[in-house]
Design an enzyme around this catalytic site. Sequence first.
Site: not given
Ligand SMILES: [Zn+2]
Length: 711
Positions: A501-502, A505, A508
């Site tokens: 998940h991190e 980010h 992104h």
């Molecule tokens: Zn998040």
Amino acid sequence: MRALRHLSLPLVLVALAACGREAPPPTGSVISGHENPLLAQWQTEFEVPPFDLIKNEHYLPAIREGMARHKQEIDSIVANPEPATFANTIEALERSGAPYARASRVFGAVTGANTNDTLQDVERTLAPEEAAHRDDILLNAGLYQRVKAVYDGRDSLGLNPEQLMLLEETNKQFVRSGAALPDSAKARLKEINKEIAELSQKFSENVLDETNAYDLHVTDTTDLGDLPAGLVELAAAEAKRRGHDAGWSVTLQRPSINPFLESSTNRALRKNIFDGYAMRGDNDNERDNKTILSRMAALRAERARLLGYATHAAYVLSDNMAETPERVMGLLDQVWRPALEVAKSERTDMQTLMNAEGVAGTLEGPDWRHYTERVRREKYALDQQALLPYFEVKAVRDGVFMVANKLYGLTFVERSDLPRWHPDQQVFEVKEADGSHLGVLYMDFFARPSKQGGAWMNELQEQSRLDGEKDPIVTTNFNFPAPTSEGVSLITFDDALTLAHECGHALHGLLSDVTYESLSGTNVARDFVEFGSQIMENWMEEPEVLRLYAKHYQTGEVIPDELVDKLQASATFNQGFITVEFVAAAYLDMAWHSLTEPVEKEARAFEKAEMDRIGLIPEIIPRYRSAYFSHIFAGGYSAGYYAYLWAEVLDKDAFQAFVEAGDLFDPATAKRLRDEILSKGGTRRGMELYRAFRGRDPSIEPLLKGRGLLK
Ligand SMILES: [Zn+2]
């Protein structure tokens, strides 16, 4: 989570030694004379922050000096005798405050991951000063006049789409901050913002202090149940650290409390720690958060009114993909009803097992996690602990790197020579398929008292090319169990998803390809930003991908098919509980921020009334109770906790595009994901980006199916 706008840890010599490499000492950064390193030109490779030179005492003066220079720049924009233009106003604003932004990004990252009493003092001092600085800019009448003049003439300026977006967003930021209001209202807004900043700071300190103050000292080994050996070792070390001669200390950090609740058969101890966790900030002591948060909610309601909105939620949502509180409540209702039914049937299964084992009475909140694991073993023959050896933190990290490589061709080269804020931290240079430099990624994996809870990503430098190419420098932070004496940190499958998940980010931020920093990377609507992170989780769950990265930390053996099958079969198990605790917290957030009057509510009663309204069963508490709901009272997620679910609608539907292509790493689909969404930052609205990738609007079905909520 993501930092500031989005909230949510470092690596050690022990761990590096464990992967067979000695970490060389950092090369060391060079700064001339006695200059404050936060303000100096950084001579480091890739211009990463010289963490080895930055000391506690540098932050306050550097940030203050940064603000002073920023103010001078603003003054000269306002004083410019030329008529306002896109270049002399909007781009000039975009360029302003660079040293301030740079110093405060480093400060934000370090205080989140490696704080101390001195830095907490600095935060307390700076919170109101920074709030006032922000207001001085956004409520500056002369500056707003110039922004508005450019905005009003936007149709005839010949701007390209990205420039037009920057102009719209800049103007909107001023209007939403109150720039168009009369002076009396502006003065009140400034007071409100300053008070909220101080209260928020106090809230977050109280949560950290309440978390650290609790200690469950266990003296009888049988009370640990079948707690994994690595965690037993950590609990013994924690007991020593806390001054006990012997025994084990279990703490309120999730990697400590959750396994204990799952493993221990001692109901009284489970209840003690469960209550310790649930009552943080609600103990009527000097660290109580109830009055603080009620005051914050009332102030936010008052501010929304001043700005012309019925509620704080209406104000926040008008700038998000969801647009209105009604649409958010619609999504929550749609998921809540089936999830509550599933949670009730999970409760029945556990109650039956508990009584069958000869434990009399009714299942309670502190029993839930324990019996969840028992049912998981009984019904799916899946022992979570049997999974642990296949999820050593480095194997999972390399798994995420492999996914990024297969999708986007990226490679990750460890650079232990670059400066770090903690010896546990790992640093990687990220390269494109052709070997060219893309950016720098920091990873800080392990829990420690100086780190806030949870997991998050922040940016030390955002990609842009307004004045030459600036490459992204991003950090990811986690609270995984510290490595054992052998240098091994075994994490749960859930933790593996958090790691992905991190990194989502981070990608992104790293893949951003825009001109303006304000529109770069993760600078998107809050309910869109979790798309980039959550979509990465999808790959990590797929059997074919699991077989590529889930390898036994001692033998290197690939995870057996039998375990993969069990993982698959139990994928929707306990989703009733997980969904209910999440959605209950999202409702609670919406309730606090749907006040139409600026009235301070009694927090305990207010929370109970909302949980009664939605019919929450007493065995489950919201994932965050009000008094430790840092996302909404100390982070940037007020009226925004729903965003994870909103984004999940998007990410589950988007992943189907790969499934439909018949290849989880289909190159054309991956290219479209990168080109149409991940590289675009906030240069277009979220729904436009999504449609450009998917060719249609998102469907909620994959989410409901994925959680086993669709009958
Ligand atoms: Zn998040």
